[in-house]
Scaffold this motif. Structure first.
Motif, PDB file in Angstrom:
ATOM      1  N   UNK A   7       0.854  -1.170   0.000  1.00 45.34           N
ATOM      2  CA  UNK A   7       0.000   0.000   0.000  1.00 45.34           C
ATOM      3  C   UNK A   7       0.893   1.223   0.000  1.00 45.34           C
ATOM      4  N   UNK A   8       0.316   2.318  -0.416  1.00 46.01           N
ATOM      5  CA  UNK A   8       1.051   3.580  -0.489  1.00 46.01           C
ATOM      6  C   UNK A   8       0.267   4.625   0.275  1.00 46.01           C
ATOM      7  N   UNK A   9       0.956   5.369   1.131  1.00 46.46           N
ATOM      8  CA  UNK A   9       0.282   6.455   1.824  1.00 46.46           C
ATOM      9  C   UNK A   9       0.374   7.719   0.968  1.00 46.46           C
ATOM     10  N   UNK A  10      -0.208   8.791   1.464  1.00 44.08           N
ATOM     11  CA  UNK A  10      -0.272  10.039   0.692  1.00 44.08           C
ATOM     12  C   UNK A  10       1.116  10.582   0.380  1.00 44.08           C
ATOM     13  N   UNK A  11       2.081  10.362   1.255  1.00 45.81           N
ATOM     14  CA  UNK A  11       3.429  10.881   1.020  1.00 45.81           C
ATOM     15  C   UNK A  11       4.067  10.204  -0.193  1.00 45.81           C
ATOM     16  N   UNK A  28      -5.083   7.143  -0.666  1.00 46.91           N
ATOM     17  CA  UNK A  28      -4.284   6.020  -0.179  1.00 46.91           C
ATOM     18  C   UNK A  28      -4.424   4.857  -1.148  1.00 46.91           C
ATOM     19  N   UNK A  29      -3.347   4.108  -1.300  1.00 43.49           N
ATOM     20  CA  UNK A  29      -3.399   2.857  -2.046  1.00 43.49           C
ATOM     21  C   UNK A  29      -3.515   1.735  -1.027  1.00 43.49           C
ATOM     22  N   UNK A  30      -4.565   0.943  -1.159  1.00 45.94           N
ATOM     23  CA  UNK A  30      -4.845  -0.136  -0.212  1.00 45.94           C
ATOM     24  C   UNK A  30      -4.158  -1.436  -0.609  1.00 45.94           C
ATOM     25  N   UNK A  39      -5.819  -1.159  -5.898  1.00 44.12           N
ATOM     26  CA  UNK A  39      -7.044  -0.796  -5.195  1.00 44.12           C
ATOM     27  C   UNK A  39      -6.704   0.416  -4.349  1.00 44.12           C
ATOM     28  N   UNK A  40      -7.398   1.517  -4.596  1.00 42.12           N
ATOM     29  CA  UNK A  40      -7.081   2.776  -3.930  1.00 42.12           C
ATOM     30  C   UNK A  40      -8.342   3.372  -3.315  1.00 42.12           C
ATOM     31  N   UNK A  41      -8.135   4.400  -2.504  1.00 45.18           N
ATOM     32  CA  UNK A  41      -9.210   5.018  -1.744  1.00 45.18           C
ATOM     33  C   UNK A  41      -9.228   6.522  -1.966  1.00 45.18           C
ATOM     34  N   UNK A  42     -10.432   7.057  -2.176  1.00 47.10           N
ATOM     35  CA  UNK A  42     -10.665   8.501  -2.196  1.00 47.10           C
ATOM     36  C   UNK A  42     -11.737   8.789  -1.160  1.00 47.10           C
ATOM     37  N   UNK A  43     -11.372   9.516  -0.110  1.00 52.64           N
ATOM     38  CA  UNK A  43     -12.353   9.966   0.868  1.00 52.64           C
ATOM     39  C   UNK A  43     -13.046  11.203   0.299  1.00 52.64           C
ATOM     40  N   UNK A  44     -14.340  11.133   0.160  1.00 52.78           N
ATOM     41  CA  UNK A  44     -15.101  12.235  -0.439  1.00 52.78           C
ATOM     42  C   UNK A  44     -15.612  13.127   0.695  1.00 52.78           C
TER      43      UNK A  44
END
Length: 151
Positions: A7-11, A28-30, A39-44
């Motif tokens: 996974x990858x964080x925002x940094x 974030x990449x999950x 598989x990634x995440x976008x908090x709306x």
């Protein structure tokens, strides 16, 4: 980076993509399986600037921005193991096929972006992309992208 649990964080995302606020659409990449799937995440959040006008009485994330979020996830998949300088490379859409929107995306939703690599031929990357909220399909499309280097 060869296991599905990467996974990858925002940094790390900020080192791979040139996008910044307000157009950075991956938080974030999950999961990441380089050159295969992401598989990634976008908090709306209600704080997104487009909600002021789309629509003031019932905020809805524009479909084109859902597609942009999917394209950014595809770029992260493309660049996950490829050394590059985001300042000198542009990742551009060259086509979107079979785009379908099935569910509105609203403030408070977590948009899960899943992108599967299909092929890379003659400088064009092709992906199958799916955006979901709470296991319901919000949007899906076939994306074609290319990388242009500033020379």
């Amino acid at each position: 980076m060869s296991t599905e649990k990467n996974n990858l964080d925002i940094h790390r995302i900020l080192t791979l993509l040139p996008h910044r606020y307000p157009i950075l659409l991956v938080d974030r990449v999950l999961e990441l399986e380089p050159h295969k799937r992401i598989k990634a995440l976008k908090n709306v959040s209600i704080n997104e600037p487009y909600f002021m006008g789309h629509f003031p009485s019932r905020p809805v994330m524009p479909g084109v921005l859902i597609l942009e979020a999917l394209a950014q996830a595809a770029a992260l998949l493309t660049f996950s193991e490829e050394p590059h300088d985001p300042a000198s490379a542009q990742y551009l859409f060259v086509g979107i096929d079979n785009a379908r929107f099935k569910r509105v995306v609203e403030p408070g939703d977590q948009l899960i972006l899943t992108v599967l690599f299909q092929r890379h031929m003659r400088g064009i990357w092709k992906f199958t992309a799916l955006a979901e909220v709470e296991d319901a399909v919000a949007a899906q499309a076939t994306l074609m992208c290319t990388v242009r280097h500033a020379d």
